[in-house]
Design a protein around this motif. Structure first.
Motif, short mmCIF file in Angstrom:
data_model
loop_
_atom_site.label_atom_id
_atom_site.label_comp_id
_atom_site.label_asym_id
_atom_site.label_seq_id
_atom_site.Cartn_x
_atom_site.Cartn_y
_atom_site.Cartn_z
N PRO A 1 0.83 -1.22 0.00
CA PRO A 1 0.00 0.00 0.00
C PRO A 1 0.85 1.26 0.00
CG PRO A 1 0.10 -0.93 2.20
CD PRO A 1 0.78 -1.91 1.29
N MET A 2 0.30 2.31 -0.62
CA MET A 2 0.97 3.61 -0.69
C MET A 2 0.38 4.56 0.35
SD MET A 2 3.28 3.67 -3.14
CE MET A 2 3.38 5.42 -3.62
N GLY A 3 1.15 5.57 0.71
CA GLY A 3 0.75 6.47 1.79
C GLY A 3 0.56 7.92 1.44
N HIS A 4 0.34 8.25 0.15
CA HIS A 4 0.22 9.65 -0.24
C HIS A 4 -1.23 10.14 -0.39
CE1 HIS A 4 4.46 10.55 -0.96
NE2 HIS A 4 4.58 9.37 -1.54
N ASN A 5 -2.17 9.21 -0.59
CA ASN A 5 -3.54 9.61 -0.89
C ASN A 5 -4.24 10.08 0.39
OD1 ASN A 5 -6.44 9.45 -1.39
ND2 ASN A 5 -5.89 8.42 -3.30
N PRO A 6 -4.67 11.35 0.46
CA PRO A 6 -5.28 11.87 1.69
C PRO A 6 -6.58 11.17 2.07
CG PRO A 6 -5.49 13.47 -0.10
CD PRO A 6 -4.56 12.40 -0.58
N LEU B 1 -7.36 7.95 1.50
CA LEU B 1 -6.98 6.66 2.09
C LEU B 1 -6.40 6.84 3.49
CD1 LEU B 1 -5.34 4.92 -1.01
CD2 LEU B 1 -7.52 4.34 0.05
N ASN B 2 -5.59 7.88 3.65
CA ASN B 2 -5.00 8.12 4.97
C ASN B 2 -6.06 8.49 6.01
OD1 ASN B 2 -2.44 7.54 4.06
ND2 ASN B 2 -1.93 9.67 3.60
N ALA B 3 -7.08 9.22 5.58
CA ALA B 3 -8.17 9.56 6.50
C ALA B 3 -8.92 8.29 6.93
CB ALA B 3 -9.13 10.54 5.83
N TYR B 4 -9.14 7.39 5.97
CA TYR B 4 -9.81 6.13 6.30
C TYR B 4 -8.95 5.31 7.26
CZ TYR B 4 -11.88 1.52 5.79
OH TYR B 4 -12.45 0.30 6.05
N ARG B 5 -7.66 5.29 7.05
CA ARG B 5 -6.77 4.54 7.93
C ARG B 5 -6.85 5.06 9.37
NH1 ARG B 5 -2.66 4.96 3.11
NH2 ARG B 5 -2.84 2.86 2.21
N PRO C 1 2.47 2.88 5.30
CA PRO C 1 2.35 2.74 3.85
C PRO C 1 3.47 3.48 3.13
CG PRO C 1 0.21 3.11 4.83
CD PRO C 1 1.21 3.29 5.93
N LEU C 2 3.88 2.95 2.00
CA LEU C 2 5.09 3.42 1.34
C LEU C 2 4.94 4.80 0.72
CD1 LEU C 2 6.34 0.18 -0.44
CD2 LEU C 2 6.67 0.92 1.92
N PHE D 1 -0.61 8.82 -5.77
CA PHE D 1 -1.90 8.74 -5.08
C PHE D 1 -2.59 7.39 -5.26
CE2 PHE D 1 -1.30 13.34 -5.87
CZ PHE D 1 -1.21 13.73 -4.54
N ALA D 2 -1.92 6.45 -5.94
CA ALA D 2 -2.46 5.10 -6.09
C ALA D 2 -2.56 4.43 -4.72
CB ALA D 2 -1.56 4.28 -7.01
N TRP D 3 -3.42 3.45 -4.63
CA TRP D 3 -3.56 2.72 -3.38
C TRP D 3 -2.42 1.73 -3.19
CZ3 TRP D 3 -8.15 -1.11 -2.10
CH2 TRP D 3 -8.01 -1.55 -0.78
#
Length: 263
Positions: free
Chosen positions: A170-175, A177-181, A194-195, A253-255
Motif C-alpha cells: 500500500p501507498m501512503g500519499h492519498n489523503p 486513504l490516509n483519512a480512512y486509515r 504505507p510506502l 496517489f495510487a492505493w
C-alpha cells in the motif's frame, strides 16, 4: 563511543517492542475463526489486477527456483493459490506469527508438499545464509518493517546474484486513504507505514534495478457502486488508471504499488 552504544541500545529496544506488538497483533488475528479484516475484501477486489500481475510474475520466476515468501501468513497464498511447490525447487516461508506458521506447516503437510517449509522468524533479522534464494516475494509485508534494515541487511543479502524481489504494497500519499486509515485503527497495526516515493529512492541504494507499477485510483470507486454496475465501473476505472497512474505527480496517489527489485 559510549553515546553511540546507548543510542544503538535505545534503537534496538524500540525495534524489539515493535516486533513484539506485530507478533501479538498477528497471533491474535490468526487465532480467530474469521479474519477481522474480511470486510475489506470488496475494496481489495478493486486492485485485484495488480495482485494478478504479481501472481503471474511469481509463477514465472519461481520455476525450478529456491523461493522465499517474506511474510507467509498461513501459507494459503503460496500453497493453494499459486501452487508453488508443484514447480519451484524449494519454498520457504517466514512470518512473525508462530500461530500463522503452524497453520502453514499443517497446510503443507496435508498437501504432501515435501519441498515447502515455514518458519517463525523476524523479517528484519533473518538467519538464512547469504545468496540462498532466487526469488523473495511478499504482499502487504514490507510496510510493516524498517525498510533500511529490510533492504540492506536481509533481502539483498539472501538473494542470489541477479535474484529478484517482488512486493505488492500500500501507498501512503492519498489523503482520502490516509483519512480512512485513521478512522479504522483496529484493523491495522500501530507501527505500519504505507510506502512513500522516498522509499523507492531508498530501494535504489541497494538494488541494481527498481521497477514500480501503480494500481488503484479510479478503479477503487467501483467498491461504492451497486453490484449491477460495479464490474463495469471497475473495468473503466482500471483502463483510466493504466494511463493516469503513469503521470509523475498523479501516480503517488495510487492505493497499491508493485515493486520489482533486482539484486
Amino acid at each position: 563511543m559510549q553515546l553511540k552504544s546507548e543510542e544503538d541500545f535505545v534503537m534496538h529496544s524500540a525495534r524489539d517492542e515493535i516486533v513484539s506488538r506485530e507478533r501479538e497483533f498477528h497471533n491474535l488475528r490468526f487465532s480467530q475463526e474469521e479474519d477481522p479484516r474480511g470486510s475489506l475484501d470488496k475494496w481489495y477486489r478493486t486492485i485485484r489486477h495488480g495482485a494478478e500481475r504479481q501472481d503471474e510474475q511469481i509463477k514465472r520466476l519461481s520455476k525450478n527456483a529456491d523461493v522465499l515468501e517474506y511474510g507467509c501468513s498461513d501459507g494459503g497464498w503460496s500453497l493453494h493459490s499459486l501452487h508453488l511447490p508443484d514447480h519451484c525447487r524449494s519454498l520457504t516461508g517466514i512470518d512473525i506469527s508462530d500461530v500463522a506458521v503452524n497453520k502453514a506447516n499443517e497446510r503443507a503437510s496435508a498437501l504432501g508438499s515435501t519441498n515447502a517449509t515455514f518458519l517463525a522468524m523476524n523479517a528484519e533479522a533473518m538467519s538464512f545464509e547469504d545468496n540462498k534464494f532466487d526469488l523473495v516475494y511478499g504482499r502487504g509485508i514490507i510496510h510493516h518493517l524498517d525498510l533500511d534494515r529490510c533492504f540492506s541487511d536481509d533481502v539483498v543479502r539472501v538473494l542470489k546474484p541477479n535474484g529478484v524481489a517482488s512486493f505488492y504494497e500500500p501507498m501512503g500519499h492519498n489523503p482520502l486513504l490516509n483519512a480512512y486509515r485513521k478512522r479504522t485503527p483496529l484493523i491495522r497495526t500501530a507501527d505500519e507505514h504505507p510506502l512513500l516515493i522516498s522509499d523507492f529512492a531508498l530501494a535504489r541504494r541497494y538494488f541494481s534495478d527498481v521497477q514500480v507499477d501503480y494500481f488503484g485510483l479510479c478503479s477503487v470507486g467501483s467498491a461504492l457502486m451497486p453490484r449491477t454496475i460495479s464490474e463495469t465501473v471497475y473495468t473503466v476505472g482500471k483502463a483510466v488508471d493504466s494511463v493516469v497512474l503513469t503521470l509523475p505527480f498523479v501516480k503517488r496517489f495510487a492505493w497499491y504499488a508493485l515493486l520489482t527489485l533486482r539484486a
